[in-house]
Design an enzyme around this catalytic site. Structure first.
Site, PDB file in Angstrom:
ATOM      1  CB  SER A 179       2.621   8.755   1.973  1.00  0.00           C
ATOM      2  OG  SER A 179       2.314   7.662   1.139  1.00  0.00           O
ATOM      3  CG  ASP A 185       5.908   8.368  -0.094  1.00  0.00           C
ATOM      4  OD1 ASP A 185       5.158   7.482   0.383  1.00  0.00           O
ATOM      5  OD2 ASP A 185       5.478   9.287  -0.816  1.00  0.00           O
ATOM      6  CB  THR A 227       0.307 -23.417   4.687  1.00  0.00           C
ATOM      7  OG1 THR A 227       0.067 -22.844   3.382  1.00  0.00           O
ATOM      8  CG2 THR A 227       0.540 -24.900   4.538  1.00  0.00           C
ATOM      9  CG  ASP A 283      -3.172 -21.209   2.474  1.00  0.00           C
ATOM     10  OD1 ASP A 283      -3.871 -22.236   2.632  1.00  0.00           O
ATOM     11  OD2 ASP A 283      -1.981 -21.233   2.141  1.00  0.00           O
ATOM     12  CG  HIS A 312      -3.998 -11.810  -1.270  1.00  0.00           C
ATOM     13  ND1 HIS A 312      -4.874 -11.307  -2.185  1.00  0.00           N
ATOM     14  CD2 HIS A 312      -3.540 -10.736  -0.560  1.00  0.00           C
ATOM     15  CE1 HIS A 312      -4.952  -9.982  -2.049  1.00  0.00           C
ATOM     16  NE2 HIS A 312      -4.141  -9.620  -1.081  1.00  0.00           N
ATOM     17  CB  SER A 313       0.144 -17.457   0.474  1.00  0.00           C
ATOM     18  OG  SER A 313       0.544 -18.531   1.264  1.00  0.00           O
ATOM     19  CG  HIS A 345      -2.151  -0.877   0.976  1.00  0.00           C
ATOM     20  ND1 HIS A 345      -3.444  -0.407   0.980  1.00  0.00           N
ATOM     21  CD2 HIS A 345      -2.246  -2.206   0.730  1.00  0.00           C
ATOM     22  CE1 HIS A 345      -4.284  -1.407   0.751  1.00  0.00           C
ATOM     23  NE2 HIS A 345      -3.582  -2.520   0.602  1.00  0.00           N
ATOM     24  CG  ASP A 346       4.775   3.582   1.786  1.00  0.00           C
ATOM     25  OD1 ASP A 346       4.165   4.669   1.690  1.00  0.00           O
ATOM     26  OD2 ASP A 346       6.007   3.513   1.927  1.00  0.00           O
TER      27      ASP A 346
HETATM   28  C1  HEM Z   1      -5.042  -6.455  -6.894  1.00  0.00           C
HETATM   29  C2  HEM Z   1      -4.327  -6.174  -5.854  1.00  0.00           C
HETATM   30  C3  HEM Z   1      -4.785  -6.384  -4.449  1.00  0.00           C
HETATM   31  C4  HEM Z   1      -6.029  -6.240  -3.897  1.00  0.00           C
HETATM   32  C5  HEM Z   1      -7.318  -5.803  -4.566  1.00  0.00           C
HETATM   33  C6  HEM Z   1      -5.901  -6.597  -2.502  1.00  0.00           C
HETATM   34  C7  HEM Z   1      -6.945  -6.572  -1.603  1.00  0.00           C
HETATM   35  C8  HEM Z   1      -6.873  -7.060  -0.315  1.00  0.00           C
HETATM   36  C9  HEM Z   1      -7.987  -7.173   0.580  1.00  0.00           C
HETATM   37  C10 HEM Z   1      -9.416  -6.743   0.258  1.00  0.00           C
HETATM   38  C11 HEM Z   1      -7.529  -7.721   1.737  1.00  0.00           C
HETATM   39  C12 HEM Z   1      -8.345  -8.076   2.977  1.00  0.00           C
HETATM   40  C13 HEM Z   1      -8.662  -6.883   3.845  1.00  0.00           C
HETATM   41  C14 HEM Z   1      -9.604  -7.305   4.950  1.00  0.00           C
HETATM   42  O1  HEM Z   1     -10.760  -7.616   4.640  1.00  0.00           O
HETATM   43  O2  HEM Z   1      -9.177  -7.321   6.112  1.00  0.00           O
HETATM   44  C15 HEM Z   1      -6.118  -7.961   1.570  1.00  0.00           C
HETATM   45  C16 HEM Z   1      -5.297  -8.516   2.506  1.00  0.00           C
HETATM   46  C17 HEM Z   1      -3.936  -8.672   2.368  1.00  0.00           C
HETATM   47  N1  HEM Z   1      -3.188  -8.266   1.277  1.00  0.00           N
HETATM   48 FE1  HEM Z   1      -3.902  -7.661  -0.483  1.00  0.00          FE
HETATM   49  N2  HEM Z   1      -4.603  -6.944  -2.250  1.00  0.00           N
HETATM   50  C18 HEM Z   1      -3.897  -6.828  -3.399  1.00  0.00           C
HETATM   51  C19 HEM Z   1      -2.554  -7.052  -3.567  1.00  0.00           C
HETATM   52  C20 HEM Z   1      -1.679  -7.344  -2.546  1.00  0.00           C
HETATM   53  C21 HEM Z   1      -0.241  -7.347  -2.667  1.00  0.00           C
HETATM   54  C22 HEM Z   1       0.528  -7.036  -3.936  1.00  0.00           C
HETATM   55  C23 HEM Z   1       0.256  -7.676  -1.443  1.00  0.00           C
HETATM   56  C24 HEM Z   1       1.685  -7.797  -0.991  1.00  0.00           C
HETATM   57  C25 HEM Z   1       2.703  -8.057  -1.778  1.00  0.00           C
HETATM   58  C26 HEM Z   1      -0.887  -7.887  -0.569  1.00  0.00           C
HETATM   59  C27 HEM Z   1      -0.808  -8.299   0.741  1.00  0.00           C
HETATM   60  C28 HEM Z   1      -1.885  -8.570   1.552  1.00  0.00           C
HETATM   61  C29 HEM Z   1      -1.771  -9.206   2.850  1.00  0.00           C
HETATM   62  C30 HEM Z   1      -0.500  -9.723   3.496  1.00  0.00           C
HETATM   63  C31 HEM Z   1      -3.074  -9.273   3.371  1.00  0.00           C
HETATM   64  C32 HEM Z   1      -3.492  -9.834   4.740  1.00  0.00           C
HETATM   65  C33 HEM Z   1      -3.472  -8.711   5.764  1.00  0.00           C
HETATM   66  C34 HEM Z   1      -3.815  -9.132   7.183  1.00  0.00           C
HETATM   67  O3  HEM Z   1      -4.208 -10.265   7.438  1.00  0.00           O
HETATM   68  O4  HEM Z   1      -3.663  -8.269   8.081  1.00  0.00           O
HETATM   69  N3  HEM Z   1      -2.029  -7.661  -1.265  1.00  0.00           N
HETATM   70  N4  HEM Z   1      -5.737  -7.542   0.323  1.00  0.00           N
END
Ligand code: HEM
Ligand SMILES: *[C@@H]1O[C@H](CO)[C@@H](O)[C@H](O)[C@H]1NC(C)=O
Length: 333
Positions: free
Chosen positions: A81, A79, A254, A251, A199-200, A71-72
């Site tokens: 932000s 940066d 795991t 997931d 998202h693993s 997100h950053d």
């Molecule tokens: C198309 C791109 C992406 C979208 C639309 C997206 C969207 C989301 C959403 C909706 C959540 C769940 C939020 C919630 O309901 O609590 C999430 C969680 C997460 N995303 Fe993504 N994401 C994207 C790409 C990425 C990328 C590129 C990374 C890191 C390299 C990432 C890492 C994570 C992680 C680690 C979680 C789990 C956070 C937690 O459990 O606290 N995401 N994402």
């Protein structure tokens, strides 16, 4: 020396000169390995110690650093932000954006920064701390250890709350939108597929899932998985509120390992978000999904390389921005 060799050498050095000039003009190349080797030799070690300590206390901190770096960096620049808090004078934090829903553990970044400040006051930027924390967090989660993360990023003096939604895709955006957004920071299709492998680990709140569960379970979802998720999210009404709503793990097999189970789940119709599941059916992305599902080492290699690309998106360097003393606030002048 023959004439042709001479010409080749001249061309070669011109190309080199051009490359150097271009990188100076564009401000690139100012990130470098071990940027703090003289100003704060233990900087990376202190970050790693803190990331490790926090991981042992709250495993999900490591998960948070990975999402926070995305997100950053995706919003304009790596940066820090994202880390700025809302201020009484009216600046709104990026953390308040709909796209930041579910983000957590920001207070622990403050703790990492405090440890680094004790070591070297006013020296190491929050943007670098976040990037290093994400790198070390990935390793804690059994992911690859991305080698060669450069440092020297500087911190923004403002929040980009107003444009977050222009950069970060929504959970139900199309593959075309997702790929275009990643291309904006120099990440190609395969790289985008690899990064989504984050998202693993972690969780998704029902607010981001009910669209796929009600009134009908999305046809691309495995039936048994749909039943399971309806059990987790029993009604179509789910608020965008981390306090009262439940969530599902990304997931189930795991949950705390950054591995290729994500892709294997997608192939079985067990993708959690629409953006996840679509990767398995879109002809542009599905070959990479299959390849990464079949080969964890390959996934790790692509993930590590693309994480580095992402971590170098348009950084502030040199005299740009500042080195914040407290990651939550710009320095007072
Ligand atoms: C198309 C791109 C992406 C979208 C639309 C997206 C969207 C989301 C959403 C909706 C959540 C769940 C939020 C919630 O309901 O609590 C999430 C969680 C997460 N995303 Fe993504 N994401 C994207 C790409 C990425 C990328 C590129 C990374 C890191 C390299 C990432 C890492 C994570 C992680 C680690 C979680 C789990 C956070 C937690 O459990 O606290 N995401 N994402
Ligand atoms: C995506 O989901 C949001 C709710 O999170 C909803 O408001 C929006 O209409 C959905 N967009 C599409 C294209 O389905």
């Amino acid at each position: 020396m023959t004439r042709s060799r001479h010409i080749a050498m001249v061309c070669c050095s011109c190309a080199l000169l051009l490359q150097v000039t271009m990188s100076v003009v564009s401000g690139e190349g100012q990130l470098r390995l071990n940027f703090y080797s003289e100003s704060c030799p233990r900087a990376e070690e202190v970050v790693r110690e803190q990331v490790q300590r926090l991981y042992e206390e709250h495993g999900n901190t490591a998960v948070s650093w990975v999402r926070a770096l995305f997100h950053d960096c995706m919003v304009k620049s790596c940066d820090a932000s994202l880390l700025l808090e809302t201020t009484p004078t009216g600046a709104i934090s990026e953390q308040a954006s709909h796209r930041s829903f579910g983000m957590r553990n920001f207070k622990y970044i403050t703790a990492i920064k405090a440890a680094v400040e004790r070591e070297c006051p006013g020296t190491v930027s929050c943007a670098d701390i976040l990037a290093l924390a994400a790198r070390d967090g990935v390793a804690m989660l059994g992911g690859p250890a991305p080698v060669g993360m450069r440092t020297g990023r500087r911190d923004s003096r403002e929040s980009y709350y107003g444009v977050v939604e222009r950069y970060i895709p929504n959970h139900n955006d199309s593959v075309s939108t997702v790929l275009a957004r990643f291309a904006g920071m120099g990440v190609d299709t395969e790289g985008a597929v690899a990064l989504l492998g984050a998202h693993s680990v972690g969780r998704v709140h029902c607010f981001n899932l009910v669209g796929r569960l009600y009134p009908e379970v999305d046809g691309s979802m495995e039936a048994a998985y749909g039943e399971y998720l309806r059990g987790r999210c029993p009604t179509a009404e789910a608020a965008e509120d981390t306090g009262e709503v439940v969530y599902a793990r990304n997931d189930r097999a795991t949950p705390m390992l950054l591995d290729n189970m994500y892709y294997r789940n997608l192939l079985a119709g067990r993708g959690l978000l629409l953006v996840d599941q679509q990767l398995a059916s879109d002809p542009r992305t599905s070959p990479y999904v299959r390849r990464m599902a079949a080969d964890n080492a390959y996934f790790h290699q692509r993930f590590a390389a693309t994480l580095l690309t992402m971590s170098e998106n348009a950084p502030l360097t040199g005299a740009q921005g500042e080195v914040r003393k407290d990651c939550r606030f710009v320095n007072s002048s």
